[in-house]
Design a protein around this motif. Structure first.
Motif, PDB file in Angstrom:
ATOM      1  N   THR A  38       0.831  -1.200   0.000  1.00 19.08           N
ATOM      2  CA  THR A  38       0.000   0.000   0.000  1.00 19.08           C
ATOM      3  C   THR A  38       0.870   1.257   0.000  1.00 19.08           C
ATOM      4  O   THR A  38       0.623   2.200  -0.762  1.00 19.08           O
ATOM      5  CB  THR A  38      -0.902  -0.003   1.245  1.00 19.08           C
ATOM      6  N   GLY A  44       0.333  13.266  -7.784  1.00 20.87           N
ATOM      7  CA  GLY A  44      -0.405  14.503  -8.036  1.00 20.87           C
ATOM      8  C   GLY A  44       0.098  15.233  -9.262  1.00 20.87           C
ATOM      9  O   GLY A  44      -0.516  16.205  -9.706  1.00 20.87           O
ATOM     10  N   TYR A  45       1.240  14.813  -9.823  1.00 22.90           N
ATOM     11  CA  TYR A  45       1.762  15.497 -11.027  1.00 22.90           C
ATOM     12  C   TYR A  45       1.109  14.927 -12.259  1.00 22.90           C
ATOM     13  O   TYR A  45       1.060  13.716 -12.462  1.00 22.90           O
ATOM     14  CB  TYR A  45       3.272  15.330 -11.109  1.00 22.90           C
ATOM     15  N   VAL A  94       2.257   7.176 -16.815  1.00 19.59           N
ATOM     16  CA  VAL A  94       1.758   5.841 -16.439  1.00 19.59           C
ATOM     17  C   VAL A  94       0.829   5.296 -17.519  1.00 19.59           C
ATOM     18  O   VAL A  94       0.904   4.126 -17.907  1.00 19.59           O
ATOM     19  CB  VAL A  94       1.036   5.890 -15.079  1.00 19.59           C
ATOM     20  N   LEU A  99       2.891   6.189  -5.669  1.00 20.64           N
ATOM     21  CA  LEU A  99       2.770   6.413  -7.114  1.00 20.64           C
ATOM     22  C   LEU A  99       1.899   7.624  -7.412  1.00 20.64           C
ATOM     23  O   LEU A  99       2.064   8.297  -8.416  1.00 20.64           O
ATOM     24  CB  LEU A  99       2.159   5.190  -7.797  1.00 20.64           C
ATOM     25  N   GLN A 100       0.947   7.857  -6.526  1.00 17.17           N
ATOM     26  CA  GLN A 100      -0.042   8.913  -6.769  1.00 17.17           C
ATOM     27  C   GLN A 100       0.566  10.255  -6.345  1.00 17.17           C
ATOM     28  O   GLN A 100       0.296  10.773  -5.274  1.00 17.17           O
ATOM     29  CB  GLN A 100      -1.304   8.606  -5.953  1.00 17.17           C
ATOM     30  N   VAL A 147       2.240   1.770  -3.418  1.00 21.17           N
ATOM     31  CA  VAL A 147       1.221   2.152  -4.397  1.00 21.17           C
ATOM     32  C   VAL A 147       0.790   3.598  -4.181  1.00 21.17           C
ATOM     33  O   VAL A 147       0.633   4.369  -5.129  1.00 21.17           O
ATOM     34  CB  VAL A 147       0.012   1.196  -4.295  1.00 21.17           C
ATOM     35  N   VAL A 148       0.626   3.953  -2.913  1.00 29.42           N
ATOM     36  CA  VAL A 148       0.162   5.309  -2.629  1.00 29.42           C
ATOM     37  C   VAL A 148       1.204   6.331  -3.083  1.00 29.42           C
ATOM     38  O   VAL A 148       0.871   7.419  -3.537  1.00 29.42           O
ATOM     39  CB  VAL A 148      -0.152   5.447  -1.126  1.00 29.42           C
ATOM     40  N   HIS A 177       3.239  12.650 -14.499  1.00 31.86           N
ATOM     41  CA  HIS A 177       3.373  11.275 -14.009  1.00 31.86           C
ATOM     42  C   HIS A 177       2.183  10.439 -14.436  1.00 31.86           C
ATOM     43  O   HIS A 177       2.333   9.296 -14.868  1.00 31.86           O
ATOM     44  CB  HIS A 177       3.475  11.257 -12.485  1.00 31.86           C
ATOM     45  N   TYR A 178       1.013  11.035 -14.298  1.00 33.90           N
ATOM     46  CA  TYR A 178      -0.202  10.298 -14.654  1.00 33.90           C
ATOM     47  C   TYR A 178      -0.193   9.921 -16.137  1.00 33.90           C
ATOM     48  O   TYR A 178      -0.472   8.789 -16.520  1.00 33.90           O
ATOM     49  CB  TYR A 178      -1.449  11.136 -14.344  1.00 33.90           C
TER      50      TYR A 178
END
Lengths: 476, 641
Positions: free
Chosen positions: B607, B616-617, B624, B613-614, B610-611, B620-621
């Motif tokens: 977790t 906010g940029y 992915v 990874l998030q 994984v968290v 990055h999203y």
């Protein structure tokens, strides 16, 4: 003399929604901000009326607009579920809209427009209609996400969604052009006739089209926008995001996979299985780390999309039936959950962390009971509705021989159960926090209906199962 | 009527147990005690009607378990054996109930105490009225449970809890043997109810049970296994360690459970199963050895104990050994006779000791007593009668039953009759010594604790009446029943309730023992008394000097032959070590570590990753998403479409 007019009878709900949107915009323009409540009420009426029209349509398949529009039991089922989600999420926003700073009549109009896009998307019979509906839906969503334009978080959410949505639309379009290039047609039925064997170009096209669709259902790895947008957007908007567009995207996902690509099942099955596993696992693990209830529900919805896709991966009528039942139950559970999030207000200000629910069982026992039932149901604990939803998709996966997928799904749902149960634990065993403000009547009604459905669905599941079964058979 | 005897205590238990808090202590006491007295009255009627009158009967209560070939009824078997036990159990129990009203009058949870007492009585009555082995086992476990609850009655005392657990655990060892015995009986005869088993018993002779490549003689295996159960319940040598510790319970409990009734269940069971024991000479020899050893061993330990209740507890252990010697010699009726008389005089001694303890404000160490006969003359008189009875003073209860056992041991054809005879004779001398030592230390000499002594007072009437009644039993119990148990009326009295093989002539042979062998026990009794008198009345420095000069022996006896230490080393510590290892290492580290805790820790690790990874940029999203598409494309390029 043949009629120059297309068979408009089949698209009456869409026509109604389009006309309503135009009329509502005019009312809003002439009456100004104070018309927000009126517009909202009329929009709800329009959505309900459209839903009634959908349900009144005969159970036959009508092909209109030279194959662009398909009105069949499948589209009727999905439209009904979507419109239900849209109408209820508008009902849930009555109180929110009533507060001065959010009183914007555009919101209801955007919901109606988005619903129109949703209906077109669900009925799409070719790639052009698909893109048309998708963009109509999405453009409305982008604006809705940032409707609270004075809030940094809301505008950021809208912007992120827009940029990434554009990227996904680009992928979808690129994929569509590849499909067209390798099959020579945009019509689903025609593509099915041509695409009899997987070629590199065809499969690449499928990958890109699916990537675009996965973005809309927020399946991993195209999910990254979901938590930020869910958290940033105003809660009624999030409730809408989590329901109607998801159903529509899932519907068109199923339609493209089953109707347009029946002979290359083996190829797209791999994509769907991968995306499904990734979504279930990430949804389960990432949600554990969340403190914000809206982010938690975002990851929860990612996981649920993964579970629904298990049914699609089976690629059988049972599997599609499972997807449809899953989406219907998911919509009801999600609406109920967001009702609770909306009711989390202290001193007129919304609070959003899981810990704010502490001791809810003592301050608001009934709300805690229903929310606990919803959490148990989302976790998939028998005999609640959420369990039956998972049961049907896993059953289909087992029957299709996808044992690995079913096992991973069950494991993921066990891991995921942790964060749902933690919410229950916080509500029932932690020291009570300050009580929430009173709950508006319409929220109580939505929460009550959602809770009753979730708890007592197992008593009489036949109507939904049969309707979903009929809808699924229309695709094969 | 028979149902009333068995179920009145149960009803009393339910009333006092469920509604005791509401009713308050006094009504609970009255209800349970009254029910017991009614049951006792009915039991005596039963004794005369069934035992003397010969009206054996069987009362079917219900079908209990019917599974395949296993058919078990719930029925009351009313014959002479049962009727003897009924009078013992209900008489002592009713007197103990009455006595407890006085003894426990300061205890805040008296209702619970009386509920447990009645529960025990019910279970004991189930045991003695059992019509089959499973029902017997039910009562057997029921009395074990009640014993556990009552030993640990003062549960705020850690020593009481430890003693309760010890009693339970040691009894499990015996119960395991007992269960295996029941299974073996079922395997060999296909039944567990007594009538069928006994009817088939003669056919068992010569049959074998194959186990681990050997063919074991079936009657011997069954008899030995059953006897192991009896050893646990009756605190015989090696499984005796729980009985002295059980004295942590309130004294009326010691009198009822750990002297008169429950501990004699093993003796009763052997007599009841006599048709099987009669088939195996080896098993009877084993019983003789264990009984004689216990009689001697416990008597030696009792010589030096200072706790008044511990002395009586070891005395009980020793007397139970006598009863088993009788059983092993084939003289079942004599064992039952001693069971009966012992119940009266030992309950008397315990209740008398309780009266002393009550007078001394819960002081139990005899070294702090002395000279009490002036303060509590009635108790003194009762204790004198009890002591005379147990030491075998002529014409009192113990004289008839104990001497009969010693004679039977002499006359028996057992390979170990000589051993049994001398052990029991010597134990008789020791019995006399420690019994008189108890009396002299407690009632004679100078008071050692003047504070307690000055406040000592005679017990109230509810406590002295039971003493009086039991004194009557201790005086006349032997002479009244001698003919029924030992003399000419044995066969007409016991009829079929005990079985003696055709070559078992012990009851005749014992009347023909030489004169010296018959009078020796009485001589021993006198000798024991004389030594005790010299040690504790004439010159108290003698025992001190003796203990000093024979320090090793004294410590050996004072520490009860170091049984607790040996068991602690052999069983308790290894068991605790295994338990702790399995708990800390097996369960804690291995199962929890790799199982629930490990998995949940890994889940949290995942977790966390994984968290992260998030971010906010936006880029990055987007990255992915593109990586996802690229991965799928790559997959299809290399794995083929």
């Amino acid at each position: 003399m043949p009629s120059v007019l297309p068979p408009l009878g089949a698209v009456l709900p869409e026509l109604l929604l389009a006309l309503s949107a135009i009329v509502l915009v005019l009312i809003g323009a002439f009456q100004g901000e104070k018309s927000a409540n009126l517009v909202n009420g009329l929009a709800i009426a329009a959505l309900v009326a459209a839903g009634v029209l959908v349900l009144l349509q005969p159970a036959i398949t009508v092909v209109g607009f030279h194959g662009s529009m398909l009105v069949d039991p499948f589209s009727r089922f999905m439209k009904a579920v979507s419109l239900l989600g849209a109408a209820v999420s508008l009902i849930m926003s009555v109180d929110w809209l009533g507060r001065a700073q959010q009183a914007r009549f555009e919101y209801a109009v955007l919901v109606v427009l988005s619903s129109l896009g949703i209906c077109i998307l669900i009925s799409a019979g070719d790639l052009i209609a698909l893109y048309l509906g998708l963009e109509l839906m999405s453009l409305s969503l982008y604006v809705m996400a940032s409707i609270n334009r004075d809030s940094v978080r809301s505008t950021e959410a809208g912007l992120k969604y827009f940029v990434l949505g554009s990227l996904s639309s680009g992928m979808l379009l690129y994929g569509s052009s590849l499909l067209y290039g390798f099959t020579g047609t945009v019509n689903f039925a025609e593509i099915a006739k041509v695409a009899t064997a997987p070629t590199n170009g065809l499969v690449f096209g499928i990958v890109f089209v699916f990537a675009g669709l996965c973005f809309k259902v927020s399946a991993v790895p195209f999910h990254m926008w979901t938590p930020d947008v869910y958290e940033g957007a105003p809660t009624p908007v999030t409730a809408f995001f989590a329901t109607a567009p998801k159903v529509a995207a899932m519907a068109v996902f199923v339609r493209v996979a089953i109707e347009a690509l029946p002979h290359v099942t083996h190829s797209w099955q791999q994509i769907v299985a991968f995306v499904s596993i990734a979504s279930m696992v990430l949804g389960a693990f990432a949600a554990i780390g969340q403190r914000n209830i809206k982010r938690l529900l975002a990851y929860s919805s990612i996981g649920h999309m993964g579970f629904a896709l298990v049914g699609l991966a089976a690629a059988t009528p049972q599997g599609v039936r499972g997807v449809l039942v899953y989406m219907a139950i998911y919509v009801v559970m999600t609406l109920g959950s967001f009702t609770c999030v909306l009711a989390m207000r202290r001193g007129g200000r919304p609070v959003e962390t899981v810990d704010d629910l502490a001791g809810l069982a003592r301050t608001r026992p009934l709300m805690a009971l229903v929310l606990a039932a919803l959490m148990f149901s989302l976790a998939g604990i028998p005999p609640l509705a959420g369990f039956l939803a998972k049961y049907y998709v896993f059953l289909a996966a087992i029957q299709a021989g996808l044992y690995g997928l079913a096992v991973i799904g069950v494991v993921a749902s066990v891991v995921g159960a942790y964060y749902y149960l933690r919410v229950v634990k916080i509500m029932y065993f932690d020291e009570p926090a300050e009580a929430f403000d009173g709950m508006p009547g319409e929220l109580k009604a939505v929460l009550g209906v959602s809770g009753l459905f979730t708890i007592f669905y197992f008593v009489y599941p036949a109507p939904l199962i049969e309707a979903a079964g009929a809808a699924a058979r229309a695709l094969f | 009527m028979y149902q009333a005897i068995v179920f009145l205590p149960l009803i009393g238990f339910l009333i006092a147990g469920l509604f005791g808090r509401v009713l308050g202590p006094r009504p609970s006491e009255i209800v349970t005690t009254a029910f017991l007295f009614i049951a006792a009255l009915l039991a005596w009627i039963t004794f005369f009607r069934v035992g003397i009158g010969g009206a054996d009967t069987r009362v079917q209560l219900m079908h209990w378990i019917y599974v395949g070939d296993l058919k078990i009824d719930w029925a009351l078997r009313i014959d002479t054996m049962t009727s003897i036990m009924l009078i013992v159990v209900t008489s002592v129990s009713s007197l103990v109930h009455l006595y407890s009203i006085g003894y426990m009058h300061e205890d805040p949870s008296r209702q619970r105490f009386f509920a447990y007492l009645s529960l025990f009585t019910f279970a004991m009555l189930m045991l003695v009225t059992a019509d089959n082995l499973v029902q017997l086992f039910f009562g057997w476990e029921g009395v074990g449970l009640a014993s556990y609850l009552l030993i640990g009655f003062w549960y705020e005392k850690p020593s009481a809890n430890a003693a309760a657990m010890k009693a339970f655990v040691v009894n499990r060892v015996g119960d395991f043997g007992f269960m295996l015995g029941i299974f073996a009986v079922f395997v060999m005869t296909g039944a567990v109810n007594f009538d069928t088993v006994f009817a088939q018993a003669p056919g068992l002779a010569g049959k074998t049970i194959p186990f681990l490549g050997h063919h074991w003689d079936a009657p011997t295996v069954i008899a030995v296994l059953l006897f192991i159960g009896a050893m646990g319940k009756s605190a015989q040598f090696l499984l005796h360690t729980w009985l002295p510790d059980a004295m942590e319970g309130p004294t009326p409990v010691s009198a009822l459970i750990h002297a008169a009734t429950m501990v004699t269940a093993g003796v009763f069971m052997v007599a009841r199963m006599s048709p099987i024991f009669e088939l195996s000479r080896s098993a009877l020899d084993l019983i003789t050895i264990v009984g004689a050893t216990t009689a001697m061993f416990a008597a030696t330990v009792a010589l030096v104990q200072n706790d008044i209740k511990k002395v009586i507890a070891y005395s009980t252990c020793s007397q139970l050994g006598y009863m088993f010697v009788a059983m092993g010699s084939g003289a079942y009726s004599i064992g039952m006779f001693h069971l009966l008389t012992h119940a009266f005089f030992k309950a008397l001694l315990f209740l008398g000791a309780g009266s002393v303890i009550h007078a001394m404000h819960h002081e139990q160490d005899m070294r702090h007593m002395g000279g009490l006969y002036k303060k509590i003359p009635f108790t003194y008189g009762a204790m004198m009668i009890g002591t005379l009875a147990i030491t075998g003073f002529p014409f009192l209860a113990g004289y008839y039953s104990k001497d009969a056992i010693i004679e039977a041991a002499y006359a028996s054809h057992s390979h170990f009759s000589v051993y049994a005879y001398w052990m029991t004779v010597l134990a008789a001398a020791l019995t006399s010594f420690y019994s008189w030592r108890l009396v002299f230390l407690t009632f004679h000499g100078q008071p050692h604790d003047h504070h307690h002594y000055d406040h000592a007072h005679e017990s109230p009437l509810v406590m002295t009446i039971p003493l009086a009644v039991l004194s009557v039993g201790a005086v006349f119990g032997g002479i009244a029943f001698y003919n029924l148990f030992v003399g000419h009326d044995v066969e007409s009295f016991f009829r079929h309730s005990i079985f003696m093989a055709s070559d078992n002539h012990i009851l005749h042979a014992m009347h023909e023992v030489p004169g010296w062998a018959a009078y020796l026990p009485t001589g021993m009794m006198v000798a024991g008394f004389a030594v005790a008198y010299w040690f504790y009345v004439v010159d108290r420095t003698v025992p001190v000097a003796l203990a000093k000069s024979q320090d090793a022996l004294y410590q050996f006896l004072l520490n009860k032959w170091y049984f607790d230490e040996i068991y602690n080393f052999l069983f308790v510590r290894p068991a605790l070590w295994i338990g702790r290892t399995l708990w800390k290492k097996g369960d804690g580290m291995l199962i929890d570590g790799l199982g629930p805790n490990g998995i949940s820790a890994r889940v949290l690790d995942v977790t966390g990753q994984v968290v992260r990874l998030q971010t906010g940029y936006l880029y990055h999203y987007a990255f992915v998403m593109l990586v996802g598409v690229a991965a799928l494309i790559t997959w299809f390029m290399f794995a083929g479409v």
